[in-house]
Design a protein around this motif. Sequence first.
Motif, mmCIF file in Angstrom:
data_model
loop_
_atom_site.group_PDB
_atom_site.id
_atom_site.type_symbol
_atom_site.label_atom_id
_atom_site.label_comp_id
_atom_site.label_asym_id
_atom_site.label_seq_id
_atom_site.Cartn_x
_atom_site.Cartn_y
_atom_site.Cartn_z
ATOM 1 N N LEU A 106 0.829 -1.213 0.000
ATOM 2 C CA LEU A 106 0.000 0.000 0.000
ATOM 3 C C LEU A 106 0.861 1.260 0.000
ATOM 4 C CD1 LEU A 106 -2.882 -0.915 2.481
ATOM 5 C CD2 LEU A 106 -2.672 -1.384 0.038
ATOM 6 N N GLY A 107 0.272 2.361 -0.463
ATOM 7 C CA GLY A 107 0.954 3.655 -0.454
ATOM 8 C C GLY A 107 2.047 3.709 -1.510
ATOM 9 N N THR A 108 3.107 4.427 -1.172
ATOM 10 C CA THR A 108 4.192 4.629 -2.141
ATOM 11 C C THR A 108 5.071 3.395 -2.276
ATOM 12 O OG1 THR A 108 5.711 5.402 -0.428
ATOM 13 C CG2 THR A 108 4.335 7.077 -1.493
ATOM 14 N N GLY A 109 4.948 2.453 -1.338
ATOM 15 C CA GLY A 109 5.849 1.301 -1.335
ATOM 16 C C GLY A 109 7.100 1.543 -0.519
ATOM 17 N N GLU A 110 7.269 2.795 -0.084
ATOM 18 C CA GLU A 110 8.426 3.093 0.784
ATOM 19 C C GLU A 110 7.986 2.952 2.240
ATOM 20 O OE1 GLU A 110 11.507 3.437 -0.296
ATOM 21 O OE2 GLU A 110 10.598 3.107 -2.255
ATOM 22 N N ALA A 116 4.092 3.365 14.612
ATOM 23 C CA ALA A 116 3.777 3.821 15.975
ATOM 24 C C ALA A 116 4.853 3.438 16.982
ATOM 25 C CB ALA A 116 2.430 3.250 16.406
ATOM 26 N N HIS A 117 5.698 2.473 16.647
ATOM 27 C CA HIS A 117 6.759 2.074 17.581
ATOM 28 C C HIS A 117 8.112 2.679 17.208
ATOM 29 C CE1 HIS A 117 3.839 -1.333 17.255
ATOM 30 N NE2 HIS A 117 3.706 -1.004 18.511
ATOM 31 N N GLY A 118 8.086 3.632 16.240
ATOM 32 C CA GLY A 118 9.343 4.268 15.846
ATOM 33 C C GLY A 118 10.203 3.414 14.933
ATOM 34 N N LYS A 119 9.621 2.375 14.337
ATOM 35 C CA LYS A 119 10.377 1.480 13.448
ATOM 36 C C LYS A 119 9.741 1.518 12.059
ATOM 37 C CE LYS A 119 12.427 -1.015 17.022
ATOM 38 N NZ LYS A 119 11.546 -1.851 17.860
ATOM 39 N N PRO A 120 10.508 1.177 11.012
ATOM 40 C CA PRO A 120 9.955 1.209 9.650
ATOM 41 C C PRO A 120 8.869 0.143 9.459
ATOM 42 C CG PRO A 120 12.367 0.995 9.609
ATOM 43 C CD PRO A 120 11.934 0.794 11.023
ATOM 44 N N VAL A 121 7.758 0.569 8.833
ATOM 45 C CA VAL A 121 6.641 -0.348 8.589
ATOM 46 C C VAL A 121 6.139 -0.196 7.151
ATOM 47 C CG1 VAL A 121 5.892 -0.284 11.006
ATOM 48 C CG2 VAL A 121 4.807 1.242 9.353
ATOM 49 N N LEU A 122 5.493 -1.265 6.696
ATOM 50 C CA LEU A 122 4.792 -1.287 5.401
ATOM 51 C C LEU A 122 3.491 -2.041 5.595
ATOM 52 C CD1 LEU A 122 7.466 -2.467 2.804
ATOM 53 C CD2 LEU A 122 6.343 -0.226 2.845
ATOM 54 N N PHE A 123 2.507 -1.733 4.744
ATOM 55 C CA PHE A 123 1.246 -2.471 4.788
ATOM 56 C C PHE A 123 1.030 -3.183 3.460
ATOM 57 C CE2 PHE A 123 0.653 0.539 8.203
ATOM 58 C CZ PHE A 123 -0.060 -0.188 9.142
ATOM 59 N N LEU A 124 0.502 -4.403 3.543
ATOM 60 C CA LEU A 124 0.250 -5.239 2.370
ATOM 61 C C LEU A 124 -1.242 -5.330 2.122
ATOM 62 C CD1 LEU A 124 2.711 -8.087 3.371
ATOM 63 C CD2 LEU A 124 3.177 -6.116 1.893
ATOM 64 N N HIS A 125 -1.624 -5.357 0.856
ATOM 65 C CA HIS A 125 -3.042 -5.324 0.484
ATOM 66 C C HIS A 125 -3.793 -6.535 1.042
ATOM 67 C CE1 HIS A 125 -6.689 -4.739 -1.709
ATOM 68 N NE2 HIS A 125 -6.200 -3.659 -2.297
ATOM 69 N N PRO A 126 -4.914 -6.280 1.744
ATOM 70 C CA PRO A 126 -5.641 -7.415 2.346
ATOM 71 C C PRO A 126 -6.108 -8.446 1.327
ATOM 72 C CG PRO A 126 -6.841 -5.327 2.666
ATOM 73 C CD PRO A 126 -5.500 -4.981 2.089
ATOM 74 N N LYS A 127 -6.411 -8.003 0.107
ATOM 75 C CA LYS A 127 -6.911 -8.974 -0.884
ATOM 76 C C LYS A 127 -5.826 -9.973 -1.277
ATOM 77 C CE LYS A 127 -11.005 -6.845 -2.530
ATOM 78 N NZ LYS A 127 -11.482 -5.649 -3.198
ATOM 79 N N ASP A 128 -4.575 -9.632 -1.037
ATOM 80 C CA ASP A 128 -3.483 -10.549 -1.366
ATOM 81 C C ASP A 128 -3.114 -11.463 -0.196
ATOM 82 O OD1 ASP A 128 -3.408 -9.292 -3.809
ATOM 83 O OD2 ASP A 128 -1.791 -7.923 -3.238
ATOM 84 N N PHE A 129 -3.708 -11.210 0.994
ATOM 85 C CA PHE A 129 -3.334 -11.971 2.186
ATOM 86 C C PHE A 129 -4.575 -12.391 2.972
ATOM 87 C CE2 PHE A 129 0.497 -9.839 0.939
ATOM 88 C CZ PHE A 129 1.428 -10.855 1.044
ATOM 89 N N THR A 130 -5.331 -13.296 2.385
ATOM 90 C CA THR A 130 -6.482 -13.924 3.046
ATOM 91 C C THR A 130 -7.429 -12.912 3.694
ATOM 92 O OG1 THR A 130 -5.313 -14.315 5.131
ATOM 93 C CG2 THR A 130 -5.182 -16.058 3.486
ATOM 94 N N GLY A 131 -7.605 -11.768 2.988
ATOM 95 C CA GLY A 131 -8.588 -10.799 3.458
ATOM 96 C C GLY A 131 -8.165 -10.040 4.702
ATOM 97 N N THR A 132 -6.877 -10.064 5.022
ATOM 98 C CA THR A 132 -6.403 -9.422 6.249
ATOM 99 C C THR A 132 -5.319 -8.406 5.921
ATOM 100 O OG1 THR A 132 -6.833 -11.472 7.451
ATOM 101 C CG2 THR A 132 -5.405 -9.858 8.532
ATOM 102 N N LEU A 133 -5.493 -7.191 6.417
ATOM 103 C CA LEU A 133 -4.457 -6.179 6.256
ATOM 104 C C LEU A 133 -3.249 -6.597 7.099
ATOM 105 C CD1 LEU A 133 -3.574 -3.355 5.221
ATOM 106 C CD2 LEU A 133 -4.736 -2.379 7.211
#
Length: 134
Positions: A102-106, A111-128
């Motif tokens: 999701l987003g720019t991919g960067e 929230a914990h001060g560490k780098p995070v990314l989110f993956l599309h829920p449709k690609d992972f069993t309906g779960t973000l």
Amino acid sequence: MIGRLNHVAIAVPDLEAAAAQYRDTLGAEVGAPQDEPDHGVTVVFVTLPNTKIEFLYPLGENSPIAGFLEKNPSGGIHHICYEVDDIIDARDKLMASGARVLGTGEPKIGAHGKPVLFLHPKDFTGTLVELEQV
Ligand code: CO
């Protein structure tokens, strides 16, 4: 590739009620609310012996969880977060396998001060899915 379950995030319509329930009824260690204006949420962390629960409550005008709470007025599981050693390496492998980031991919700082990314829920069993580099 993925390691520990870092947290399960639950969107809640009433942050104080959720915090009180986990602290007083379930006997969990519940932190103080923290505003995360960059992410449009106020969070409360619940520390369990083996993982964390993260309560999410909308902050500001265009909170990314406002729509989720409209569809789930009682609240609900919003995402799960797995730890990875190298978030760029994980991202590149997942994108090569056809998964959408999701987003720019960067990575953003989560929230914990560490780098995070989110993956599309449709690609992972309906779960973000959130990946956090630890
Ligand atoms: Co999260």
